[in-house]
Design a protein around this motif. Structure first.
Motif, PDB file in Angstrom:
ATOM      1  N   VAL A 260       0.865  -1.182   0.000  1.00  0.00           N
ATOM      2  CA  VAL A 260       0.000   0.000   0.000  1.00  0.00           C
ATOM      3  C   VAL A 260       0.905   1.236   0.000  1.00  0.00           C
ATOM      4  CG1 VAL A 260      -1.776   1.294   1.227  1.00  0.00           C
ATOM      5  CG2 VAL A 260      -1.827  -1.205   1.235  1.00  0.00           C
ATOM      6  N   ALA A 261       0.666   2.145  -0.946  1.00  0.00           N
ATOM      7  CA  ALA A 261       1.465   3.364  -1.059  1.00  0.00           C
ATOM      8  C   ALA A 261       0.915   4.434  -0.111  1.00  0.00           C
ATOM      9  CB  ALA A 261       1.464   3.881  -2.493  1.00  0.00           C
ATOM     10  N   ALA A 262       1.818   5.109   0.576  1.00  0.00           N
ATOM     11  CA  ALA A 262       1.443   6.215   1.466  1.00  0.00           C
ATOM     12  C   ALA A 262       1.582   7.518   0.689  1.00  0.00           C
ATOM     13  CB  ALA A 262       2.325   6.217   2.714  1.00  0.00           C
ATOM     14  N   LEU A 263       0.459   8.113   0.348  1.00  0.00           N
ATOM     15  CA  LEU A 263       0.481   9.305  -0.511  1.00  0.00           C
ATOM     16  C   LEU A 263       1.238  10.462   0.132  1.00  0.00           C
ATOM     17  CD1 LEU A 263      -3.180   9.294  -1.900  1.00  0.00           C
ATOM     18  CD2 LEU A 263      -1.096   8.634  -3.095  1.00  0.00           C
ATOM     19  N   ASP A 264       1.014  10.687   1.454  1.00  0.00           N
ATOM     20  CA  ASP A 264       1.657  11.815   2.102  1.00  0.00           C
ATOM     21  C   ASP A 264       3.072  11.496   2.567  1.00  0.00           C
ATOM     22  OD1 ASP A 264       0.684  10.033   3.900  1.00  0.00           O
ATOM     23  OD2 ASP A 264      -0.361  11.486   5.171  1.00  0.00           O
ATOM     24  N   CYS A 265       3.614  10.378   2.086  1.00  0.00           N
ATOM     25  CA  CYS A 265       5.035  10.080   2.291  1.00  0.00           C
ATOM     26  C   CYS A 265       5.799  10.205   0.978  1.00  0.00           C
ATOM     27  CB  CYS A 265       5.223   8.676   2.875  1.00  0.00           C
ATOM     28  SG  CYS A 265       4.600   8.494   4.556  1.00  0.00           S
ATOM     29  N   GLY A 266       5.140  10.817   0.002  1.00  0.00           N
ATOM     30  CA  GLY A 266       5.780  11.007  -1.292  1.00  0.00           C
ATOM     31  C   GLY A 266       5.847   9.754  -2.132  1.00  0.00           C
ATOM     32  N   GLU A 267       4.989   8.754  -1.866  1.00  0.00           N
ATOM     33  CA  GLU A 267       5.021   7.486  -2.602  1.00  0.00           C
ATOM     34  C   GLU A 267       3.927   7.480  -3.660  1.00  0.00           C
ATOM     35  OE1 GLU A 267       6.445   4.961   1.369  1.00  0.00           O
ATOM     36  OE2 GLU A 267       4.590   4.437   0.319  1.00  0.00           O
ATOM     37  N   SER A 268       4.293   7.036  -4.826  1.00  0.00           N
ATOM     38  CA  SER A 268       3.334   6.873  -5.917  1.00  0.00           C
ATOM     39  C   SER A 268       3.039   5.387  -6.076  1.00  0.00           C
ATOM     40  CB  SER A 268       3.895   7.431  -7.228  1.00  0.00           C
ATOM     41  OG  SER A 268       4.185   8.810  -7.099  1.00  0.00           O
ATOM     42  N   LEU A 331       8.257   7.902   8.084  1.00  0.00           N
ATOM     43  CA  LEU A 331       8.020   9.003   9.009  1.00  0.00           C
ATOM     44  C   LEU A 331       8.789  10.248   8.577  1.00  0.00           C
ATOM     45  CD1 LEU A 331       6.441   9.499  11.615  1.00  0.00           C
ATOM     46  CD2 LEU A 331       8.481   8.857  12.897  1.00  0.00           C
ATOM     47  N   SER A 332      10.005  10.059   8.113  1.00  0.00           N
ATOM     48  CA  SER A 332      10.801  11.195   7.629  1.00  0.00           C
ATOM     49  C   SER A 332      10.166  11.813   6.381  1.00  0.00           C
ATOM     50  CB  SER A 332      12.225  10.730   7.327  1.00  0.00           C
ATOM     51  OG  SER A 332      12.995  11.776   6.802  1.00  0.00           O
ATOM     52  N   ASN A 333       9.688  10.968   5.488  1.00  0.00           N
ATOM     53  CA  ASN A 333       9.028  11.474   4.281  1.00  0.00           C
ATOM     54  C   ASN A 333       7.735  12.203   4.627  1.00  0.00           C
ATOM     55  OD1 ASN A 333      11.072  10.310   2.772  1.00  0.00           O
ATOM     56  ND2 ASN A 333       9.915   8.450   2.317  1.00  0.00           N
ATOM     57  N   LEU A 334       7.043  11.710   5.638  1.00  0.00           N
ATOM     58  CA  LEU A 334       5.805  12.367   6.079  1.00  0.00           C
ATOM     59  C   LEU A 334       6.098  13.776   6.569  1.00  0.00           C
ATOM     60  CD1 LEU A 334       2.704  11.811   6.823  1.00  0.00           C
ATOM     61  CD2 LEU A 334       3.564  11.431   9.135  1.00  0.00           C
ATOM     62  N   THR A 335       7.175  13.940   7.334  1.00  0.00           N
ATOM     63  CA  THR A 335       7.560  15.255   7.850  1.00  0.00           C
ATOM     64  C   THR A 335       7.866  16.222   6.705  1.00  0.00           C
ATOM     65  OG1 THR A 335       8.476  14.175   9.822  1.00  0.00           O
ATOM     66  CG2 THR A 335       9.149  16.454   9.380  1.00  0.00           C
ATOM     67  N   ALA A 336       8.597  15.730   5.716  1.00  0.00           N
ATOM     68  CA  ALA A 336       8.945  16.585   4.577  1.00  0.00           C
ATOM     69  C   ALA A 336       7.709  16.955   3.762  1.00  0.00           C
ATOM     70  CB  ALA A 336       9.969  15.875   3.698  1.00  0.00           C
ATOM     71  N   TYR A 337       6.755  16.057   3.678  1.00  0.00           N
ATOM     72  CA  TYR A 337       5.564  16.290   2.859  1.00  0.00           C
ATOM     73  C   TYR A 337       4.701  17.409   3.444  1.00  0.00           C
ATOM     74  CZ  TYR A 337       1.172  15.335   0.385  1.00  0.00           C
ATOM     75  OH  TYR A 337       0.029  15.453  -0.373  1.00  0.00           O
ATOM     76  N   TYR A 338       4.495  17.393   4.745  1.00  0.00           N
ATOM     77  CA  TYR A 338       3.595  18.369   5.363  1.00  0.00           C
ATOM     78  C   TYR A 338       4.296  19.676   5.714  1.00  0.00           C
ATOM     79  CZ  TYR A 338      -0.193  14.995   5.683  1.00  0.00           C
ATOM     80  OH  TYR A 338      -1.195  14.116   5.376  1.00  0.00           O
ATOM     81  N   GLY A 339       5.600  19.684   5.726  1.00  0.00           N
ATOM     82  CA  GLY A 339       6.321  20.938   5.951  1.00  0.00           C
ATOM     83  C   GLY A 339       6.028  21.559   7.297  1.00  0.00           C
ATOM     84  N   PRO A 340       5.652  22.860   7.342  1.00  0.00           N
ATOM     85  CA  PRO A 340       5.465  23.550   8.628  1.00  0.00           C
ATOM     86  C   PRO A 340       4.385  22.944   9.511  1.00  0.00           C
ATOM     87  CG  PRO A 340       5.624  25.123   6.831  1.00  0.00           C
ATOM     88  CD  PRO A 340       5.496  23.776   6.199  1.00  0.00           C
TER      89      PRO A 340
END
Length: 875
Positions: A260-268, A331-340
């Motif tokens: 399953v791809a996590a959209l808000d982790c930058g995964e397509s 988790l790191s990708n999630l942080t980068a995706y949502y930014g501030p």
């Protein structure tokens, strides 16, 4: 007569019976004579005869008794004497037996040395025979092992080829015995070849069992799994068995994670991924499936493994290690995706993780206590139906701790119970969040910046802070800042359990300080600052304000009220900080010096240990938590947010100063042209013949000074409308030229000095402010306004005069005297005003004399006045 016993004793002691009888009779007669007190009453012969008869009777009785006792004694002796012969015979025989025993002992002692030599020889022979026997047995074992090793490969290969469980068990038993015999070949050339053969046969057995093992695991045939575990244990392949078991049991769960791809982790979505969802949704489903799997393994693992608790802990750890992509990467990708705004989503994920860890911990506790029936995740679902902190609190209420190196002893009810097996997977799970927790201040700062930026947009942007509605905007915006600050406290507790308090305070200080400073800067550049021109409108008697001045007065008054509200909110924010973080602070304060690991309210053992070892647990953090733990119920606003308190205090002073400038605008305007009046340099009027005219004994004040003085007298009318305004009473001690001593001096004698407001008290809210009577507030403002005006006059206006003639000095003396009388009527004194007034009435000689006496420390005013009169060069 004497007693019978006494009589008998005296008879035994006597040597002559006749004498004894006479003495006895004489003693009786003497006794009677003493008793009667007269010799004439001595007993007659008849009386003597009677007494002799009594004595004879007594003697007869005594003789009979003595005879009876003698007969009894003789009978006892006659019975006892024959037994003495037997006793003497027994003693004689015992003596002879003892003598015989002593003789034998002496004989045995004489032959002891020779007996010891014979015994030692026998033992030496026995030892030799035992050593020979052991060597023969060892030789036999070696020969047997050699015979078994010669047939080992054939037997094991044949058993493996049968592909039956009993044959596998026999082969494992054969290999186990062969491995035990390896010690016999240690340090011999036979060791390496035999070890190579043993490992090869173990590999063959494992390869043959692997397919059947996987089938048994996937088909849930746990009796066979148990049998296979015993086989693997016999051949020292327990680790490989666990890998087979863990790999088969986790397969579906790992696929659910990776497919399953996590959209808000930058995964397509890729070709092997069936769908794409938000990471929090994916994680919630994953943890639910994980919990279901653990619920099954709670019953399965004890049926296979002898140590179920360490096994299921290792199973959890194994699953997290096998995740692809790793949990930390997503988790790191999630942080980068949502930014501030990433912190909001991170906390959401963190709560899901805590709920899973809490459920897994309860499961492990249940396995550690077989009779316990722990509640499972079915009643505490991961969808947020029960708050995670409540669940954790219920779970941790039964915990106690092992010793650690950084905390202090505590009752068992406040310590953790989870074993190191649990701690390992918990730390691995929460370690993915540790870097983000250490960066909490930055994440919180970015989130607050975005949140406050949105508030500004709703409020009309920063430009709204400089308009007519700026007081309302400031108040509303400040209120919103405190609202988001309280939300930040909850986030800090949820994500760091209070360890981020120091970073949170620094962030809040920066936000509040920056907002207050920018607002103050905009106020100083505001178009609503007091003006000195425009159309005049008489809003009070003899005081004329322009429309702009009156608008500025209302503006700064409202802004001062907003500042008062802000101080109340700041005080509430300090109390909220204390109340929110007090549980954590008190626990850490209690555990500060011993060796137990404390339990943080709602946190697990793994979370607590990670946070204690992180950079969040700094000296500044510990000092701040100590302040929280030991703070009283009533706090000064500067306790936790000193910079914000200082900035707001400065802002309040600025508002008060600008409000005063607005009120004093007409009076200051009257003084603008005062230094340039022609009267200061005018000569005395001359008569027509050129002689000086007669001096004027009364000089009227200048129109400028009259307007200023009358304006001061009419200032109280300005405050009549606002006499009950709380904004004027707020922070009254910070008004220019006002001190606590000055406030005491203007209090009414009936006013208790205990009600005098202090800086801290006056910022706590309207309760302390209501202790100030309205007349005190009005009087304090009038005094401050008057002193501010006098300061402006003596320090800026008067020194700006270019020169003073004698006539000009007389005019100035008249002006200052008039003003001094007005000021004193207002109960105000200003030393510099009096010094100027006194100097204007001095002659040149008096002034120069005063200059000489003040040489080296001369007055600034005196120097300036002498220069104006031309009596000294300007300095």
């Amino acid at each position: 007569m004497v007693l019978t016993s006494t009589l008998l004793e005296s008879l035994e002691d006597c040597t002559d019976v006749t004498t004894w009888v006479n003495e006895l009779l004489e003693n009786s007669s003497e006794t009677d004579v003493r008793s009667n007190g007269d010799a004439a009453h001595v007993a007659s012969l008849i009386e003597l005869d009677r007494r002799v008869g009594q004595l004879a009777t007594q003697l007869e009785v005594l003789a009979q008794d003595t005879s009876t006792e003698l007969e009894n004694t003789i009978d006892d002796i006659s019975r006892t004497v024959p037994r003495l012969t037997y006793d003497f015979q027994f003693m004689r025989e015992s003596t002879q037996s003892l003598q015989l025993s002593l003789s034998r002992a002496q004989l045995k002692q004489s032959t002891t040395h020779g007996t010891d030599l014979e015994t030692g020889s026998v033992f030496q022979t026995l030892k030799k025979l035992d050593r020979v026997k052991r060597n023969m047995v060892a030789s036999r074992d070696v020969l047997l092992q050699a015979e078994q090793w010669s047939t080992l490969e054939g037997e094991v290969t044949a058993l493996i080829g049968e592909n039956e469980l009993p044959s596998y068990q026999k082969a494992a038993e054969r290999l186990g015995d062969a491995r035990k015999s390896m010690a016999l070949f240690q340090d011999t050339p036979e060791y390496e070849p035999r070890w190579t053969l043993l490992v090869s046969l173990q590999n063959q057995l494992e390869a043959s069992l692997s397919t059947a093992l996987v089938v048994a695991i996937t088909s849930n045939h746990f009796p066979n799994c148990k049998a296979f575990y015993d086989i693997f244990s016999r051949i020292q392949r327990e680790t490989e068995f666990r890998n087979y078991y863990y790999g088969a049991r986790r397969l579906k769960l790992i696929e659910a994670w990776s497919q399953v791809a996590a959209l808000d982790c930058g995964e397509s979505p890729s070709s092997d991924q069936s769908e794409s969802v938000k990471f929090s949704d994916l994680l919630g489903r994953f943890f639910n499936d994980f919990t279901t799997l653990l619920a099954d393994e709670k019953n399965n693992i004890p049926a296979v493994f002898p140590n179920p608790l360490p096994t299921i802990s290792a199973f959890i750890q194994n699953i997290f290690d096998a995740l692809s992509p790793p949990f930390s990467q997503r988790l790191s990708n999630l942080t980068a995706y949502y930014g501030p705004t990433a912190l909001l989503e991170i906390i959401k994920v963190y709560r899901l993780t805590e709920q899973f860890a809490s459920a897994a911990s309860r499961l492990l506790e249940g396995m550690a206590t077989p009779n316990a029936m722990p509640p499972f995740l079915s009643s505490h679902s991961l969808d947020g139906s029960e708050d995670a902190s409540d669940a954790r609190t219920k779970s941790h209420g039964r915990r106690h701790s092992k010793r650690m190196s950084m905390s202090r002893r505590t009752p068992s009810s406040t310590l953790l119970t989870l074993t190191p097996d649990t701690e390992s997977w918990e730390q691995s799970l929460f370690e993915s969040f540790l870097d983000l927790q250490c960066d909490y201040p930055k994440l919180e700062g970015k989130l607050l910046e975005v949140s406050l930026g949105q508030l500004l947009d709703v409020s009309g942007g920063t430009s709204g802070l400089a308009g007519n509605e700026s007081a309302r905007v400031f108040r509303e915006y400040f209120s919103q800042i405190f609202t988001v600050s309280e939300e930040a406290m909850l986030r800090c507790m949820s994500f760091t359990y209070g360890f981020g308090l120091h970073g949170l305070v620094e962030t809040l200080e920066q936000v509040l300080e920056s907002f207050i400073s920018s607002t103050q800067k905009q106020l100083l550049n505001s178009r609503l600052l007091p003006s000195h021109g425009g159309s005049k409108v008489n809003y009070t008697d003899e005081i004329y304000y322009t429309d702009e001045d009156w608008a500025a007065f209302q503006f700064f008054l409202h802004l001062l009220e907003a500042s008062r509200t802000a101080f109340e909110r700041l005080f509430a924010l300090n109390n909220r900080l204390r109340d929110t973080f007090a549980p954590t602070a008190r626990v850490l304060e209690e555990f500060g010096a011993d060796a137990f690991l404390p339990i943080l309210p709602g946190a697990s053992r793994g979370q607590t240990k990670l946070l204690l070892q992180s950079t969040l647990n700094s000296m500044e953090q510990r000092d701040l938590l100590h302040t929280v733990a030991t703070s009283p119920d009533s706090l000064n606003p500067s306790s936790f947010l000193p910079r914000a308190n200082t900035s707001l205090n400065t802002f309040t002073k600025t508002c008060q100063k600008l409000l005063q400038q607005t009120i004093l605008t007409p009076l200051i305007t009257s003084l603008t042209s005062y230094p340039a009046l022609a009267t200061w340099s005018s000569a005395p009027p001359q008569s027509r013949d050129g002689a000086p005219s007669i001096p004027q004994f009364s000089i009227s004040p200048t129109p400028n000074m009259q307007r200023v003085a009358e304006g001061l007298l009419n200032l109280p009318h300005l405050f009549e409308v606002h006499v009950d305004d709380a904004a004027l009473a707020f922070s009254i001690e910070t008004l220019p030229f006002i001190s606590a001593d000055f406030l005491k001096s203007i209090y009414d004698e009936r006013q208790s000095l205990g009600e005098l407001p202090r800086s801290a008290a006056s910022r706590k809210g309207s309760t302390a402010q209501r202790t100030l009577p309205p007349e005190v507030v009005t009087g304090t403002w009038l005094s401050s306004l008057t002193l501010s005006l006098l300061s402006h006059l003596t320090r800026e206006v008067l020194p700006a005069i270019q020169s003073l003639s004698s006539q000009g000095s007389a005019q100035l003396s008249s002006d200052l005297g008039y003003l001094s009388n007005i000021v004193k009527s207002l109960n105000v004194e200003w030393e510099e005003l009096e010094e100027w007034r006194e100097l204007t009435s001095m002659t040149e000689g008096e002034t120069k004399e005063k200059l000489r006496s003040a040489e080296g420390s001369s007055s600034r005013i005196l120097e300036r006045f002498a220069s104006l009169r031309g009596w000294r060069e300007p300095t």
